[in-house]
Design a protein around this motif. Structure first.
Motif, PDB file in Angstrom:
ATOM      1  N   VAL A  37       0.882  -1.165   0.000  1.00 23.49           N
ATOM      2  CA  VAL A  37       0.000   0.000   0.000  1.00 23.49           C
ATOM      3  C   VAL A  37       0.918   1.213   0.000  1.00 23.49           C
ATOM      4  N   PHE A  38       0.694   2.120  -0.942  1.00 22.05           N
ATOM      5  CA  PHE A  38       1.524   3.317  -1.065  1.00 22.05           C
ATOM      6  C   PHE A  38       0.653   4.526  -0.752  1.00 22.05           C
ATOM      7  N   PHE A  39       1.087   5.321   0.233  1.00 22.55           N
ATOM      8  CA  PHE A  39       0.356   6.508   0.651  1.00 22.55           C
ATOM      9  C   PHE A  39       0.998   7.735   0.020  1.00 22.55           C
ATOM     10  N   TYR A  40       0.176   8.502  -0.694  1.00 24.00           N
ATOM     11  CA  TYR A  40       0.669   9.639  -1.473  1.00 24.00           C
ATOM     12  C   TYR A  40      -0.276  10.822  -1.286  1.00 24.00           C
ATOM     13  N   CYS A  41       0.201  12.022  -1.537  1.00 27.23           N
ATOM     14  CA  CYS A  41      -0.587  13.257  -1.331  1.00 27.23           C
ATOM     15  C   CYS A  41      -1.113  13.284   0.100  1.00 27.23           C
ATOM     16  N   ASP A  42      -2.387  13.598   0.301  1.00 26.43           N
ATOM     17  CA  ASP A  42      -2.942  13.633   1.660  1.00 26.43           C
ATOM     18  C   ASP A  42      -3.020  12.246   2.291  1.00 26.43           C
ATOM     19  N   GLY A  43      -2.820  11.210   1.505  1.00 20.28           N
ATOM     20  CA  GLY A  43      -2.818   9.851   2.033  1.00 20.28           C
ATOM     21  C   GLY A  43      -1.724   9.618   3.062  1.00 20.28           C
ATOM     22  N   CYS A  78       5.128   8.216   0.843  1.00 21.18           N
ATOM     23  CA  CYS A  78       5.949   9.093   0.009  1.00 21.18           C
ATOM     24  C   CYS A  78       6.664  10.115   0.893  1.00 21.18           C
ATOM     25  N   ASN A  79       7.976  10.082   0.852  1.00 19.76           N
ATOM     26  CA  ASN A  79       8.793  10.937   1.692  1.00 19.76           C
ATOM     27  C   ASN A  79       8.521  12.427   1.442  1.00 19.76           C
ATOM     28  N   SER A  80       8.488  12.847   0.185  1.00 13.88           N
ATOM     29  CA  SER A  80       8.280  14.267  -0.136  1.00 13.88           C
ATOM     30  C   SER A  80       6.911  14.756   0.320  1.00 13.88           C
ATOM     31  N   LEU A 110       9.027   5.373   5.165  1.00 16.29           N
ATOM     32  CA  LEU A 110       9.181   6.413   4.160  1.00 16.29           C
ATOM     33  C   LEU A 110       9.898   5.838   2.942  1.00 16.29           C
ATOM     34  N   SER A 111       9.441   6.231   1.774  1.00 16.47           N
ATOM     35  CA  SER A 111      10.079   5.778   0.530  1.00 16.47           C
ATOM     36  C   SER A 111       9.815   6.822  -0.542  1.00 16.47           C
ATOM     37  N   GLY A 112      10.311   6.562  -1.731  1.00 18.14           N
ATOM     38  CA  GLY A 112      10.123   7.488  -2.833  1.00 18.14           C
ATOM     39  C   GLY A 112       9.191   6.915  -3.883  1.00 18.14           C
ATOM     40  N   LEU A 113       8.961   7.704  -4.905  1.00 21.03           N
ATOM     41  CA  LEU A 113       8.085   7.264  -5.991  1.00 21.03           C
ATOM     42  C   LEU A 113       8.675   6.081  -6.757  1.00 21.03           C
ATOM     43  N   MET A 114       9.983   5.872  -6.636  1.00 22.75           N
ATOM     44  CA  MET A 114      10.607   4.733  -7.289  1.00 22.75           C
ATOM     45  C   MET A 114      10.043   3.416  -6.726  1.00 22.75           C
ATOM     46  N   GLU A 115       9.734   3.409  -5.443  1.00 21.26           N
ATOM     47  CA  GLU A 115       9.134   2.217  -4.830  1.00 21.26           C
ATOM     48  C   GLU A 115       7.749   1.963  -5.413  1.00 21.26           C
ATOM     49  N   LEU A 116       6.982   3.030  -5.632  1.00 16.25           N
ATOM     50  CA  LEU A 116       5.670   2.893  -6.261  1.00 16.25           C
ATOM     51  C   LEU A 116       5.826   2.360  -7.682  1.00 16.25           C
ATOM     52  N   ALA A 117       6.774   2.913  -8.428  1.00 20.29           N
ATOM     53  CA  ALA A 117       7.003   2.463  -9.808  1.00 20.29           C
ATOM     54  C   ALA A 117       7.390   0.987  -9.842  1.00 20.29           C
ATOM     55  N   ASN A 118       8.236   0.580  -8.917  1.00 16.96           N
ATOM     56  CA  ASN A 118       8.638  -0.831  -8.849  1.00 16.96           C
ATOM     57  C   ASN A 118       7.444  -1.724  -8.521  1.00 16.96           C
TER      58      ASN A 118
END
Length: 129
Positions: A37-43, A78-80, A110-118
């Motif tokens: 599960v990848f949490f991004y934006c307000d997630g 997502c770290n950013s 915490l991770s980056g978008l590269m983890e989502l892409a993978n």
């Protein structure tokens, strides 16, 4: 089938996160593989340990943590996006032995978008909430 779930809604205030959580539970009950599960934006607010719901409300943050403990589902943040929303890890400063207490909840990483892409690359489906 192997799934990645993308959560972009905050833990409270929208239905996104709770719908994502219920979908994840259904996947696991039907013997599908939930890779991550990848949490991004307000997630990313789902990973804020300072969020405290009322005593009679469902605690979504603890529910996500339980998913990790019971099924070993990876919970990536997502770290950013987390930094922009004040969700941080414990930090040690190098020149002084001071530890800043972070508010990243246990079992989230915490991770980056590269983890989502993978994750997208190795999974059959990605579902966004």
């Amino acid at each position: 089938m192997k799934y990645t779930i993308l959560v972009t809604g905050a833990a409270y205030g929208t239905q996104n996160s709770s719908s994502a959580f219920l979908f994840c539970k259904s996947l696991l009950k039907t013997k599908h593989i939930l890779h991550s599960v990848f949490f991004y934006c307000d997630g990313v607010l789902n990973a804020n340990s300072m969020t405290t719901p009322a005593i009679d409300e469902f605690n979504l943050i603890k529910a996500w943590q339980g998913l990790n403990k019971k099924y070993k589902v990876k919970l990536y943040v997502c770290n950013s996006a987390a930094l922009r929303r004040g969700v941080i890890e414990d930090e040690k400063t190098l020149n002084v032995n001071v530890v800043k207490k972070g508010n990243l909840a246990f079992f989230f990483q915490l991770s980056g978008l590269m983890e989502l892409a993978n994750s997208i690359k190795i999974c059959d489906r990605i579902i966004q909430f």
